[in-house]
Scaffold this active site. Structure first.
Site, PDB file in Angstrom:
ATOM      1  N   GLY A 319      -7.063  57.932  33.341  1.00 37.19           N
ATOM      2  CA  GLY A 319      -6.333  58.371  32.328  1.00 37.19           C
ATOM      3  C   GLY A 319      -5.852  56.692  31.590  1.00 37.19           C
ATOM      4  O   GLY A 319      -5.849  55.765  32.186  1.00 37.19           O
ATOM      5  N   TYR A 325      -3.723  51.425  32.373  1.00 42.40           N
ATOM      6  CA  TYR A 325      -4.658  52.286  32.693  1.00 42.40           C
ATOM      7  C   TYR A 325      -4.429  52.898  34.113  1.00 42.40           C
ATOM      8  O   TYR A 325      -3.961  52.320  35.171  1.00 42.40           O
ATOM      9  CB  TYR A 325      -6.047  51.836  32.539  1.00 42.40           C
ATOM     10  CG  TYR A 325      -6.528  51.442  31.214  1.00 42.40           C
ATOM     11  CD1 TYR A 325      -6.940  51.919  30.258  1.00 42.40           C
ATOM     12  CD2 TYR A 325      -5.916  49.885  30.952  1.00 42.40           C
ATOM     13  CE1 TYR A 325      -7.148  51.557  28.958  1.00 42.40           C
ATOM     14  CE2 TYR A 325      -6.116  49.593  29.437  1.00 42.40           C
ATOM     15  CZ  TYR A 325      -6.752  50.139  28.491  1.00 42.40           C
ATOM     16  OH  TYR A 325      -6.833  49.914  27.555  1.00 42.40           O
ATOM     17  N   ASP A 436      11.154  62.153  32.945  1.00 39.52           N
ATOM     18  CA  ASP A 436       9.994  62.395  32.325  1.00 39.52           C
ATOM     19  C   ASP A 436       9.035  63.442  32.857  1.00 39.52           C
ATOM     20  O   ASP A 436       7.983  63.479  33.142  1.00 39.52           O
ATOM     21  CB  ASP A 436       8.902  61.103  32.212  1.00 39.52           C
ATOM     22  CG  ASP A 436       7.721  61.176  31.287  1.00 39.52           C
ATOM     23  OD1 ASP A 436       8.006  61.947  30.150  1.00 39.52           O
ATOM     24  OD2 ASP A 436       6.939  60.278  31.359  1.00 39.52           O
TER      25      ASP A 436
END
Length: 670
Positions: A319, A325, A436
């Protein structure tokens, strides 16, 4: 004349020599004259023949009677002399050959040397007494023993020999036993001391090991950078970007081409976007330790992680996001991990990194991703997490060409996620706010067990205090109303985001449609449908059409009721995560979950629910602004959620740093 003296001379010789040899009758005749005659010679002459006779004549009764008178007569001068001889004689018979040596001694000097010979044996006897501990010899033949032994030998040759032969072995046995007991006692003492010393040494080693473990537990806190920074699913703006946001390599390759084909395998680490924050798979050692607070992470070198990820190869990219990354790696032990490289210049300081790594190291739950280790090498900071192989909820729910998740799997995912968040909120001390929560941060294994990831940026909240964040944490469409208005976050903000995720599971729709197909956000679209379904009991219009009505009505009621209660505008009216868990498990009635409000008086629609904190119209307006902001952001469109992404739905975007690039200034209400 000459013959007479010749005859007389042998007569005394025979008198001296024959009485001892004949033994019984002559000795009886000679014994009575001995008391009146001179005691010294008689006493001296008597013992030697007794010794010689001890082996030859068996008869003993008359001698035994004569033995007592001899003892008193010879007691003053002789008792000491013969007594040593007699012990010598019993002691030599045991060795076998001392008895033949004694007989020649008396014939050589019957009168003169007899006193001399007893004297030398006396020290030998004393040595024997000392050597044999003497007490036993005295017991067997003290004062009466010397004469009795001589008399017994003269009168009874067989009977005295056994006691003589027995007495030395008894003495030797006693001496051996007595002398042997001391070494045995000493050996036992030595063994006890050695065993005690060994136990003390083992205890000291255990104490040292415990102390070292405690020190190691404190050492990981010295880590430097921020822990969770990239949101590979494009939510990078949240700063803690999702860890695993595009797991399969096919999906990764597409993302790589979309996000920027010019990324070199080493660029993620060296370039400004180099840190692909990785929730890497935890190694076998730290993972169990992570189960307890104060867990010890393993430290890795940069070279080790580079080898594990094949030089951070693009083919291993899981991802990407604005903060870095995530690469898949394999440790030398064969364990698969996810390596998150943090982007340099992302604004994360070493202290923040230290705090976040410490937070993650303390948390372990079956529904939470575990930290394996970390790496600090110069300016590079990497995190290693356990690798979850089956991608994310977002991938399976919104990915193109993905098979439809059946209803039982959706319920399983919802319940596992709720349990993980409830652990963060209520079982961690101090509690942890995720900040989140979204489908991209819900990782799945091949059995669709849930792992909540990317809570590394979660801040510890103390007691009931909330904190104001300078960044927008969370993805568009998941933001709680109070955050959009005031920037405050609490555990109830996580509850709101979880309610949005429940709506995704129910409806199959993304939280915010950036393609323009859905005018309103998922929350605005689902609210009236939830109210209507609660009133008439018909959830078909709310349910994902791809399910084709294949769902449990009771479970749908439970999940929809939890979602409706979680997305209330008023944070105070939202349930706790533990209450949501109980409701999803069927252990709580929906009336308790809604705090006694009837469906028609739902707090998220009733006039009273339009709280002073935030109202529905303001929330809708802000969501539209977020959407516009995301569409204007080129970096966001080039992410994996852009129009060319594999998902093609642009489901999640997030965060502050994108909004802080001037757009927030144009929208002061935000």
């Amino acid at each position: 004349m000459a013959d007479s003296p010749v005859d007389s001379s042998p007569a005394p010789e025979t008198s001296n020599g024959t009485p001892p040899s004949n033994g019984t009758s002559p000795s009886n005749e000679s014994s009575p004259p001995t008391p009146p005659s001179s005691p010294p010679p008689s006493s001296i002459s008597a013992p030697p023949p007794d010794i010689s006779a001890s082996f030859s004549p068996p008869p003993a009764p008359p001698t035994q009677e004569t033995s007592p008178p001899t003892s008193p007569s010879s007691s003053p001068p002789v008792v000491a002399n013969p007594s040593p001889q007699t012990p010598e004689n019993p002691s030599p018979p045991a060795p076998e050959g001392s008895t033949p040596v004694t007989p020649p001694a008396p014939p050589q000097t019957p009168s003169n040397q007899s006193p001399e010979r007893p004297t030398p044996p006396s020290p030998g006897a004393n040595d024997d007494r000392n050597r044999t501990n003497g007490g036993n010899n005295n017991r067997d033949g003290s004062t009466p023993s010397p004469p009795s032994s001589g008399n017994r030998t003269s009168g009874d040759g067989g009977s005295p020999s056994p006691p003589r032969s027995i007495s030395p072995p008894q003495n030797s046995g006693d001496s051996d036993s007595s002398s042997g007991n001391h070494p045995q006692a000493n050996i036992g003492l030595i063994i006890g001391v050695l065993v005690g010393a060994g136990l003390l040494l083992l205890l000291a080693v255990c104490i040292c090991i415990c102390c070292n473990r405690k020190k190691k537990k404190k050492s990981p806190q010295v880590n430097h950078m921020h822990y969770y920074n990239n949101n590979p699913y494009g939510g990078a703006p949240s700063g803690n970007g999702g860890y695993y946001k595009g797991t399969p390599q096919d999906h990764v390759v597409n993302m790589a081409g979309q996000g920027g084909g010019n990324w070199g395998p080493q660029q993620p680490v060296s370039g400004p976007h180099s840190d692909a924050s990785n929730l890497t798979g935890r190694t076998a050692i730290p993972s169990p330790q992570a189960a307890t607070l104060g867990h010890n992470q393993s430290t890795f070198t940069y070279d080790e992680l580079s080898i594990a990820t094949e030089g951070f190869a693009q083919s291993n990219l899981l991802g990407q996001g604005g903060f870095g990354y995530v690469h898949k790696g394999v440790l030398p032990s064969g364990k698969e991990v996810a390596v998150k490289s943090l982007k340099l210049g992302s604004g994360q300081g070493e202290r923040e990194f230290q705090a976040e790594v410490d937070i993650i190291s303390r948390v372990h739950h079956r529904h939470l991703v575990s930290l394996v280790g970390y790496c600090i090498s110069g300016g590079q900071r990497l995190l290693v997490y356990e690798f979850i192989p089956n991608n994310t909820l977002e991938f399976h729910l919104h990915g193109k060409g993905r098979p439809v998740l059946d209803w039982p799997t959706r319920v399983k995912i919802a319940l596992g996620s709720a349990r993980g968040l409830a652990y963060l909120h209520e079982d961690c001390h101090p509690r942890i706010i995720h900040r989140d929560i979204k489908a991209a941060n819900i990782l799945l294994d091949f059995s669709f067990e849930t792992k909540v990831a990317d809570f590394g940026l979660a801040k510890l909240s103390q007691d009931n205090y909330t904190h104001v964040s300078t960044r927008v944490m969370g993805t568009f469409g998941y933001l709680a109303p109070e955050y959009a208005s005031s920037g405050k976050l609490s555990d109830k903000s996580d509850v709101f985001s979880f309610g949005v995720m429940l709506l995704e599971l129910i409806t199959g729709r993304p939280p915010l449609d950036l393609t323009g197909e859905m005018e309103d956000s998922l929350v605005d679209w689902a609210r009236p449908l939830c109210l209507k379904a609660a009133q008439d009991g018909d959830y078909n219009q709310l349910a994902d059409p791809r399910l084709e009505l294949n769902y449990s009505h009771q479970e749908m009621v439970q999940m929809a009721s939890c979602a409706a209660a979680a997305i209330r505008h008023s944070a105070r009216r939202r349930p706790k995560m533990s209450q949501i868990v109980r409701a999803l498990e069927g252990d709580m009635s929906m009336d308790d979950l809604s705090e006694g409000t009837r469906p028609g008086q739902s707090t998220y629609l009733s006039p009273g629910s339009v709280s002073s904190e935030y109202d529905a119209s303001s929330y809708t307006a802000d969501m539209k602004k977020f959407k516009k902001l995301a569409l204007e952001n080129k970096e966001y469109q080039s992410s994996e959620y852009g129009g060319t992404s594999e998902y093609g739905l642009n489901p999640s975007a997030s965060s502050s740093e994108e909004m802080n690039r001037g757009s927030m200034k144009r929208n002061p209400q935000l």
